[in-house]
Scaffold this active site. Structure first.
Site, PDB file in Angstrom:
ATOM      1  N   THR A 202      -0.056   1.077   6.889  1.00 43.40           N
ATOM      2  CA  THR A 202       0.047  -0.052   5.966  1.00 43.40           C
ATOM      3  C   THR A 202       0.286  -1.317   6.764  1.00 43.40           C
ATOM      4  O   THR A 202       1.038  -1.308   7.736  1.00 43.40           O
ATOM      5  CB  THR A 202       1.170   0.140   4.931  1.00 43.40           C
ATOM      6  OG1 THR A 202       1.215  -1.038   4.097  1.00 43.40           O
ATOM      7  CG2 THR A 202       2.533   0.351   5.559  1.00 43.40           C
ATOM      8  N   GLY A 203      -0.369  -2.386   6.370  1.00 45.75           N
ATOM      9  CA  GLY A 203      -0.183  -3.640   7.095  1.00 45.75           C
ATOM     10  C   GLY A 203      -1.426  -4.494   7.002  1.00 45.75           C
ATOM     11  O   GLY A 203      -2.264  -4.301   6.112  1.00 45.75           O
TER      12      GLY A 203
ATOM     13  N   THR B 133       0.832  -1.209   0.000  1.00 43.26           N
ATOM     14  CA  THR B 133       0.000   0.000   0.000  1.00 43.26           C
ATOM     15  C   THR B 133       0.863   1.256   0.000  1.00 43.26           C
ATOM     16  O   THR B 133       1.972   1.236   0.505  1.00 43.26           O
ATOM     17  CB  THR B 133      -0.858  -0.024   1.287  1.00 43.26           C
ATOM     18  OG1 THR B 133      -1.776  -1.093   1.177  1.00 43.26           O
ATOM     19  CG2 THR B 133      -1.610   1.268   1.511  1.00 43.26           C
TER      20      THR B 133
ATOM     21  N   ARG C 150     -14.091  -8.175   0.531  1.00 38.17           N
ATOM     22  CA  ARG C 150     -13.303  -7.765   1.710  1.00 38.17           C
ATOM     23  C   ARG C 150     -12.757  -6.327   1.552  1.00 38.17           C
ATOM     24  O   ARG C 150     -12.246  -5.952   0.512  1.00 38.17           O
ATOM     25  CB  ARG C 150     -12.146  -8.746   1.895  1.00 38.17           C
ATOM     26  CG  ARG C 150     -11.236  -8.426   3.091  1.00 38.17           C
ATOM     27  CD  ARG C 150     -10.011  -7.654   2.673  1.00 38.17           C
ATOM     28  NE  ARG C 150      -9.068  -7.496   3.790  1.00 38.17           N
ATOM     29  CZ  ARG C 150      -8.026  -6.655   3.754  1.00 38.17           C
ATOM     30  NH1 ARG C 150      -7.794  -5.925   2.692  1.00 38.17           N
ATOM     31  NH2 ARG C 150      -7.227  -6.545   4.799  1.00 38.17           N
TER      32      ARG C 150
ATOM     33  N   GLY D 258      -4.704  -5.244   7.418  1.00 40.12           N
ATOM     34  CA  GLY D 258      -5.798  -4.308   7.630  1.00 40.12           C
ATOM     35  C   GLY D 258      -6.759  -4.625   8.760  1.00 40.12           C
ATOM     36  O   GLY D 258      -7.214  -3.729   9.468  1.00 40.12           O
TER      37      GLY D 258
ATOM     38  N   GLY E 279     -10.233  -3.541   3.579  1.00 37.46           N
ATOM     39  CA  GLY E 279      -9.256  -3.426   4.672  1.00 37.46           C
ATOM     40  C   GLY E 279      -9.338  -2.090   5.372  1.00 37.46           C
ATOM     41  O   GLY E 279     -10.370  -1.403   5.343  1.00 37.46           O
ATOM     42  N   ASP E 280      -8.226  -1.711   5.988  1.00 39.25           N
ATOM     43  CA  ASP E 280      -8.190  -0.473   6.775  1.00 39.25           C
ATOM     44  C   ASP E 280      -7.975   0.778   5.921  1.00 39.25           C
ATOM     45  O   ASP E 280      -8.328   1.878   6.334  1.00 39.25           O
ATOM     46  CB  ASP E 280      -7.057  -0.550   7.793  1.00 39.25           C
ATOM     47  CG  ASP E 280      -5.701  -0.706   7.099  1.00 39.25           C
ATOM     48  OD1 ASP E 280      -5.592  -1.558   6.191  1.00 39.25           O
ATOM     49  OD2 ASP E 280      -4.760   0.030   7.439  1.00 39.25           O
TER      50      ASP E 280
HETATM   51  N1  ASP Z   1      -3.597  -2.395   4.786  1.00 39.78           N
HETATM   52  C1  ASP Z   1      -3.929  -2.933   3.501  1.00 39.78           C
HETATM   53  C2  ASP Z   1      -5.149  -3.799   3.635  1.00 39.78           C
HETATM   54  O1  ASP Z   1      -5.272  -4.511   4.597  1.00 39.78           O
HETATM   55  C3  ASP Z   1      -2.817  -3.752   2.915  1.00 39.78           C
HETATM   56  C4  ASP Z   1      -1.511  -3.035   2.814  1.00 39.78           C
HETATM   57  O2  ASP Z   1      -1.172  -2.218   3.647  1.00 39.78           O
HETATM   58  O3  ASP Z   1      -0.789  -3.307   1.839  1.00 39.78           O
HETATM   59  O4  ASP Z   1      -5.948  -3.809   2.733  1.00 39.78           O
END
Ligand code: ASP
Length: 353
Positions: free
Chosen positions: A270-271, A219, A247, A273, A249-250
């Site tokens: 980022t991470g 991300t 789905r 989510g 995410g965050d």
């Molecule tokens: N945070 C993002 C998600 O969970 C993924 C990412 O950070 O690459 O969709």
């Protein structure tokens, strides 16, 4: 006169009697005083990014793209432009690069499509905009900003978000624009593993779980402070490989993936989510500064290294406070990241140091 003297003595005694921790806090706060008139910080994802798995050429490529992106935003800020414009233009450079999991280069869903999420927040007005599950809009971050500026809503999703983009004249692309062989192969690898290692449907989620513990999240995000003292933050992503059932995410969730408040700070996450949503990571950092008087460093550290880690979440944030202090914080092996201060000093890093 005597009364005034007594008042002064009383106030001096009162300050002197403050608990040591409060005094310490005052010292900490002064060290966090005005650092930069303007500043910018970005990430291109966190995860199991190890030097041993990265070729020299790839490393150079990532660093060059991060540098190109941040310099766009830096120049806007230096010339007196807004943090909103700096965040959008910086993120667009990364959205257009196949290196990152956002825009072109987004990961694939289980159904072999690309569904994009993005969000933006303006720290001056606390206005925000977000989009989720978009399949044909070239720049999801631009669309998120449009939702903020041109609609009565904060979040639009799927088909409706695309219709809104068309109405507002944003660039629409064929979904195949987002295809990259690298990301398609990643999906195939995961699906093949699913087929060979699992024979029961109900184990799919378990497999998905253990696999993403070692994932590389690509991300992109940006936080900027402009010369007017306005903070803006934005995040754009393709989500997670093999995601299904719509789905989300965050990244498009205000308070989890993105948050900005001129009184405290701006954050982009980022991470993994699901953990960032459950921890309200971005807002929690701002709240710790507001309610606990924490410095940016203290707040980001506590939320990522303590709270997120305890729950089992992986990832990181880039954050910047109203005084132009900046923080990279992550609990993974690496995070693609860069920052520039008002003197033009550039920091570009990938691994933990
Ligand atoms: N945070 C993002 C998600 O969970 C993924 C990412 O950070 O690459 O969709």
């Amino acid at each position: 006169m005597i009364k005034q003297l007594f008042t002064i003595i009383f106030l001096t005694l009162l300050v002197g009697c403050q608990p040591a921790s409060n005094k310490q806090k005052n010292i900490l706060q002064t060290t966090e005083e005005k650092k930069n008139e303007f500043a910018i910080i970005i990430h291109g994802g966190a995860g199991t990014i190890l030097k041993k798995n990265m070729s020299d050429e790839k490393e150079v490529e990532y660093k060059a793209k991060l540098t190109e992106a941040i310099k766009i935003g830096y120049t806007i800020l230096k010339n007196g432009g807004t943090s909103q414009e700096a965040v959008m233009k910086t993120i667009q450079v990364m959205e257009e690069s196949p290196l990152f999991n956002s825009g072109k280069g987004a990961v694939f869903t289980h159904e072999e499509t690309n569904e994009l999420d993005a969000s933006f927040m303006d720290g001056k007005t606390l206005n925000a905009g977000a989009v989720a599950g978009v399949t044909n809009v070239k720049s999801p971050i631009e669309l998120a900003i449009k939702v903020m500026t041109d609609s009565d809503h904060v979040m639009l999703s799927g088909k409706g978000a695309s219709e809104f983009a068309k109405e507002k004249g944003l660039e629409i692309v064929d979904p195949s624009y987002f295809y990259t062989e690298r990301r398609f192969k990643s999906l195939k690898r995961i699906k093949d593993k699913e087929k060979t290692e699992l024979d029961h449907d109900d184990k799919t989620a378990v497999f998905y779980d253990s696999d993403i513990k070692n994932a590389k999240f690509g991300t992109v995000g940006c936080v900027a402070l402009d010369k007017e003292g306005n903070i803006a933050a934005g995040t754009s992503t393709g989500g997670m490989t093999n995601k299904r059932w719509g789905r989300i995410g965050d990244s498009p969730i205000i308070g989890s993936g993105t948050y900005a408040n001129n009184a405290t700070c701006g954050v982009s996450s980022t991470g993994w989510g699901e953990y960032f949503i459950r921890n309200q990571v971005a807002y929690d950092i701002s709240a710790q500064m507001e309610y606990k008087n924490s410095s940016l460093k203290e707040a980001t550290k506590d939320v990522i290294q303590n709270k997120l880690t305890k729950l089992g979440g992986t990832g990181g944030v880039v954050a910047l406070d109203k005084n132009g202090n900046m923080s990279f914080e992550f609990n993974t092996a690496g995070m693609y990241r860069a920052s520039m201060d008002d003197k033009g000093e550039l920091v570009v890093k990938i691994y933990k140091e």
